[in-house]
Design an enzyme around this catalytic site. Structure first.
Site: not given
Ligand SMILES: Nc1ncnc2c1ncn2[C@@H]1O[C@H](COP(=O)(O)OP(=O)(O)OP(=O)(O)O)[C@@H](O)[C@H]1O
Length: 364
Positions: A40, A42-47, A62, A156
């Site tokens: 995945g 996110g806005g600050f890095g990868k998951v 994360k 959200d």
């Molecule tokens: N526990 C997890 N298991 C599997 N995939 C996950 C998990 N947590 C997050 N992901 C994947 O990673 C993506 C980004 O995670 P997350 O939404 O927590 O990041 P974020 O930085 O908060 O994102 P945003 O920029 O939307 O606020 C999710 O849309 C999902 O596809």
């Protein structure tokens, strides 16, 4: 698995949601894990899908770059997510196991949900059947019931923040803009246009009904293949909300009137007349869900009518990098004290997880 006899909470897959006690120390760091691949972005890095070297358990890691967090003025939001996740522990949310940091990054170690997020599956399938949608709805509202019963608003709820496990159960993630609910503090307009309730968009007080509005939008999307209020930005969506009350007007083949009524009642513009405004009881007693086997769902005893395929956790969206620039004036060395408190604390986690998990199971 664990060798002592202490009873630990289990999740719906019957697995221990925490790693081995032998790993309990403040020494958890990036090098405790083998990285597999990005699941995945996110806005600050990868998951990342990672494997804890010592226990061979898989987790989602994360990673959040500190420079990016500061650049986006989001220090409060990431600290908030870590704090809230520490207090929550339940089946239908993505549970946090550890939090730690190094000089460049913050890290959250969470349950790995291997089935991909709902956005990916909507893009792939366009529409879902009523049976599939009902199961998805039941997972989301079960997660929300737990979150709300702990006095938290998620704020959200959207397909990107709902992740499938390999058995097709859905879990709520991303508590970055979640808040402890109080009547006074709920006036800011955080959220994602398209899923934000009118009272949030119009900066009015909001409560749990705002999360249920987002559920209504998602269910509408699964049924109709599009959202009820579509616009390029917040303003266009707001204008649409002012001009009309959206409703499901044509019923796709194979769908019942109960489903249509359920969705129409969730997407009510007026929060006081929205289904769910008075809590989960209203949701679970609606004719569409009143016979749903909640207990079996909470025990993981149901076969999901939508099971992701094994390759569904690989999404090409995760390969790209960020296009936005990090503010070059930010000095990471002198900003480090912004992240004080972002560390793994075993004692707090143990107390919270046991109490909350018991509570969550008994409420189903
Ligand atoms: N526990 C997890 N298991 C599997 N995939 C996950 C998990 N947590 C997050 N992901 C994947 O990673 C993506 C980004 O995670 P997350 O939404 O927590 O990041 P974020 O930085 O908060 O994102 P945003 O920029 O939307 O606020 C999710 O849309 C999902 O596809």
């Amino acid at each position: 698995m664990t060798s002592n006899n202490t009873k630990r909470p289990t999740n719906i897959n019957g697995k221990n949601p925490r790693p081995e006690s032998s790993e309990q120390s403040n020494s958890i760091s990036k090098s405790s894990f083998n990285y597999h691949y990005a699941i995945g972005r996110g806005g600050f890095g990868k998951v990342w899908k990672v494997e804890m070297k010592r226990t061979k358990e898989f987790f989602a890691l994360k990673e959040m770059q500190k420079l990016r967090v500061i650049s986006k003025r989001s220090v409060h939001s990431v600290m908030n997510e870590r704090k809230i996740l520490e207090t929550l522990k339940a089946n239908f949310i993505v549970n946090m196991h550890f939090a730690f940091q190094d000089r460049e990054n913050l890290y959250l170690v969470m349950d790995l949900k291997n089935g991909g997020d709902l956005r990916y599956h909507i893009a792939k399938n366009k529409r879902f059947t009523e049976v599939q949608t009902k199961f998805i709805a039941a997972c989301i509202v079960s997660g929300l019931q737990y979150v709300h019963s702990n006095g938290i608003l998620h704020r959200d709820i959207k397909p990107e923040n709902l992740v499938f496990d390999e058995r097709g159960y859905l879990h709520i993630t991303d508590f970055g803009i979640a808040r402890v609910w109080t009547p006074e503090n709920s006036k800011d307009t955080s959220g994602t246009p398209g899923y934000m309730a009118p009272e949030v968009i119009f900066r009015q007080n909001h409560g749990i009904a705002a999360d249920y509005f987002a559920v209504g939008v998602i269910l509408y999307e699964l049924m109709m293949g599009r959202r009820p209020y579509i616009g390029r930005d917040r303003k266009e969506i707001r204008d649409q909300m002012i001009s009309r009350q959206a409703r499901v007007s044509e019923i796709p083949e194979g769908w019942t009137m109960e489903a249509v009524d359920f969705i129409n009642k969730l997407i009510q513009r007026k929060s006081s007349s929205r289904l769910g405004n008075k809590g989960f009881g209203e949701i679970s007693s609606h004719p569409w869900l009143k016979d749903f086997p909640w207990k079996d769902l909470s025990l993981g005893a149901l076969t999901s009518p939508y099971i992701p395929r094994s390759q569904d956790n690989f999404d090409p969206r995760n390969l790209g990098d960020w296009k936005d620039e990090i503010d070059p004036t930010i000095d990471l060395a002198s900003s480090q004290n912004l992240f004080i408190g972002y560390s793994y604390d075993e004692r707090v986690f143990m107390e919270v997880s046991n109490a909350h998990h018991k509570k969550s199971l008994s409420s189903f």
